[in-house]
Write an enzyme that holds these catalytic residues in place. Structure first.
Site, PDB file in Angstrom:
ATOM      1  N   PRO A 187       0.793  -1.230   0.000  1.00 35.84           N
ATOM      2  CA  PRO A 187       0.000   0.000   0.000  1.00 35.84           C
ATOM      3  C   PRO A 187       0.825   1.280   0.000  1.00 35.84           C
ATOM      4  CG  PRO A 187      -0.187  -1.161   2.093  1.00 35.84           C
ATOM      5  CD  PRO A 187       0.489  -2.092   1.140  1.00 35.84           C
ATOM      6  N   ASN A 188       0.341   2.228  -0.776  1.00 37.25           N
ATOM      7  CA  ASN A 188       0.869   3.599  -0.899  1.00 37.25           C
ATOM      8  C   ASN A 188       2.145   3.707  -1.723  1.00 37.25           C
ATOM      9  OD1 ASN A 188      -1.183   4.956   0.668  1.00 37.25           O
ATOM     10  ND2 ASN A 188      -0.321   3.886   2.446  1.00 37.25           N
ATOM     11  N   ARG A 227       5.971  12.445  -2.433  1.00 36.12           N
ATOM     12  CA  ARG A 227       6.111  12.976  -1.075  1.00 36.12           C
ATOM     13  C   ARG A 227       7.236  12.234  -0.355  1.00 36.12           C
ATOM     14  NH1 ARG A 227       1.661  11.384   1.809  1.00 36.12           N
ATOM     15  NH2 ARG A 227       0.873  10.229   0.046  1.00 36.12           N
ATOM     16  N   TYR A 240      12.127   8.137   1.041  1.00 35.71           N
ATOM     17  CA  TYR A 240      11.910   7.101   0.024  1.00 35.71           C
ATOM     18  C   TYR A 240      12.588   7.385  -1.316  1.00 35.71           C
ATOM     19  CZ  TYR A 240       8.417   5.617   3.423  1.00 35.71           C
ATOM     20  OH  TYR A 240       7.810   5.199   4.567  1.00 35.71           O
ATOM     21  N   ASN A 264       8.003  -5.801  -1.318  1.00 38.94           N
ATOM     22  CA  ASN A 264       8.006  -4.679  -0.385  1.00 38.94           C
ATOM     23  C   ASN A 264       6.571  -4.579   0.117  1.00 38.94           C
ATOM     24  OD1 ASN A 264       7.997  -2.328   1.049  1.00 38.94           O
ATOM     25  ND2 ASN A 264       9.124  -1.137  -0.475  1.00 38.94           N
ATOM     26  N   ALA A 268       3.295  -1.010   4.596  1.00 43.08           N
ATOM     27  CA  ALA A 268       2.725  -1.078   5.954  1.00 43.08           C
ATOM     28  C   ALA A 268       2.285  -2.495   6.322  1.00 43.08           C
ATOM     29  CB  ALA A 268       1.560  -0.105   6.078  1.00 43.08           C
ATOM     30  N   GLU A 275      12.695 -10.016   0.870  1.00 43.57           N
ATOM     31  CA  GLU A 275      12.014  -8.872   1.500  1.00 43.57           C
ATOM     32  C   GLU A 275      12.799  -7.605   1.149  1.00 43.57           C
ATOM     33  OE1 GLU A 275      11.951  -8.842   5.806  1.00 43.57           O
ATOM     34  OE2 GLU A 275      10.393  -7.292   5.829  1.00 43.57           O
ATOM     35  N   HIS A 289      12.923  -3.245   1.356  1.00 45.47           N
ATOM     36  CA  HIS A 289      12.415  -1.948   1.834  1.00 45.47           C
ATOM     37  C   HIS A 289      13.321  -0.848   1.317  1.00 45.47           C
ATOM     38  CE1 HIS A 289       9.453  -3.750   4.392  1.00 45.47           C
ATOM     39  NE2 HIS A 289      10.370  -4.586   4.832  1.00 45.47           N
ATOM     40  N   ARG A 321      13.735   3.311  12.261  1.00 39.33           N
ATOM     41  CA  ARG A 321      12.674   4.314  12.286  1.00 39.33           C
ATOM     42  C   ARG A 321      11.788   4.097  13.522  1.00 39.33           C
ATOM     43  NH1 ARG A 321       9.959   4.415   6.564  1.00 39.33           N
ATOM     44  NH2 ARG A 321       9.002   6.268   7.499  1.00 39.33           N
TER      45      ARG A 321
HETATM   46  O1  CA2 Z   1      10.905   1.508   3.408  1.00 43.32           O
HETATM   47  C1  CA2 Z   1       9.999   0.896   2.826  1.00 43.32           C
HETATM   48  O2  CA2 Z   1      10.099   0.499   1.677  1.00 43.32           O
HETATM   49  C2  CA2 Z   1       8.667   0.686   3.557  1.00 43.32           C
HETATM   50  O3  CA2 Z   1       8.191  -0.613   3.205  1.00 43.32           O
HETATM   51  C3  CA2 Z   1       7.729   1.760   3.056  1.00 43.32           C
HETATM   52  C4  CA2 Z   1       6.374   1.750   3.768  1.00 43.32           C
HETATM   53  C5  CA2 Z   1       6.549   1.726   5.285  1.00 43.32           C
HETATM   54  O4  CA2 Z   1       5.280   1.559   5.901  1.00 43.32           O
HETATM   55  C6  CA2 Z   1       7.480   0.631   5.745  1.00 43.32           C
HETATM   56  O5  CA2 Z   1       7.640   0.736   7.151  1.00 43.32           O
HETATM   57  C7  CA2 Z   1       8.820   0.741   5.068  1.00 43.32           C
HETATM   58  C8  CA2 Z   1       5.562   2.992   3.395  1.00 43.32           C
HETATM   59  C9  CA2 Z   1       5.280   3.150   1.946  1.00 43.32           C
HETATM   60  C10 CA2 Z   1       4.603   4.482   1.744  1.00 43.32           C
HETATM   61  O6  CA2 Z   1       4.956   4.990   0.512  1.00 43.32           O
HETATM   62  C11 CA2 Z   1       4.979   6.355   0.363  1.00 43.32           C
HETATM   63  C12 CA2 Z   1       5.115   6.809  -0.916  1.00 43.32           C
HETATM   64  C13 CA2 Z   1       5.177   8.156  -1.169  1.00 43.32           C
HETATM   65  C14 CA2 Z   1       5.095   9.046  -0.126  1.00 43.32           C
HETATM   66  C15 CA2 Z   1       4.965   8.591   1.148  1.00 43.32           C
HETATM   67  C16 CA2 Z   1       4.898   7.239   1.404  1.00 43.32           C
END
Ligand code: CA2
Length: 145
Positions: A12-13, A20, A25, A76, A79, A100, A102, A109
């Site tokens: 997700p996301n 952002r 990221y 990946n 969340a 896995e 990230h 974090r």
């Molecule tokens: O570091 C990673 O790749 C994560 O899997 C990214 C997730 C986070 O919940 C994990 O703890 C670590 C969040 C992805 C959200 O993606 C975004 C994309 C654009 C702007 C903000 C967030």
């Protein structure tokens, strides 16, 4: 789809990447990362099936079907990494190597990102290397195959 296709799953996301929080990221979009994965795999004689979903059940179904169509999974879980026993169970049953991935280093974090349901199901772990971590995971999966 061939027996030499690696399934790359993004949770997700991650479709919002590049819009952002670039300090966490990076500046690359998910489409940029897809191209990087395809280039890396092509150099290894492999194909990529690159997907993103905001829905846990859809991801579980992709993992369940991977056994028949894919030689490995890179995931990946975003969340869902920290919440999904369903994805953990599906990965344990999937029958192919799992990496896995990230972009950031979740263990450096917030505390709620320290636990990963995916970690014990994966043979390969790549975190904190940004988009290039996807490339590294594909190379490591290729070494296992
Ligand atoms: O570091 C990673 O790749 C994560 O899997 C990214 C997730 C986070 O919940 C994990 O703890 C670590 C969040 C992805 C959200 O993606 C975004 C994309 C654009 C702007 C903000 C967030």
């Amino acid at each position: 789809m061939t027996a030499k296709t690696i399934l790359i799953i993004n949770g997700p996301n991650l479709n919002m990447l590049g819009t952002r929080e670039p300090e966490i990221y990076g500046h690359q979009s998910l489409h940029d990362i897809e191209n990087l994965c395809r280039d890396t795999a092509a150099g290894l004689g492999l194909d990529i099936d690159f997907r993103q979903s905001n829905h846990e059940g859809e991801i579980v179904e992709w993992i369940q079907r991977a056994r028949d169509k894919h030689c490995a999974i890179g995931i990946n879980g975003a969340a869902y990494t920290h919440t999904s026993l369903a994805i953990h169970d599906a990965l344990k049953l999937c029958g192919v190597p799992v990496a896995e991935i990230h972009l950031s280093e979740p263990k450096q974090r917030e505390e709620f990102r320290h636990f990963s349901y995916i970690e014990p199901t994966a043979q390969i772990h790549v975190s904190g290397k940004g988009a290039s971590g996807y490339s590294e995971a594909i190379q490591k999966l290729a070494e296992l195959l």
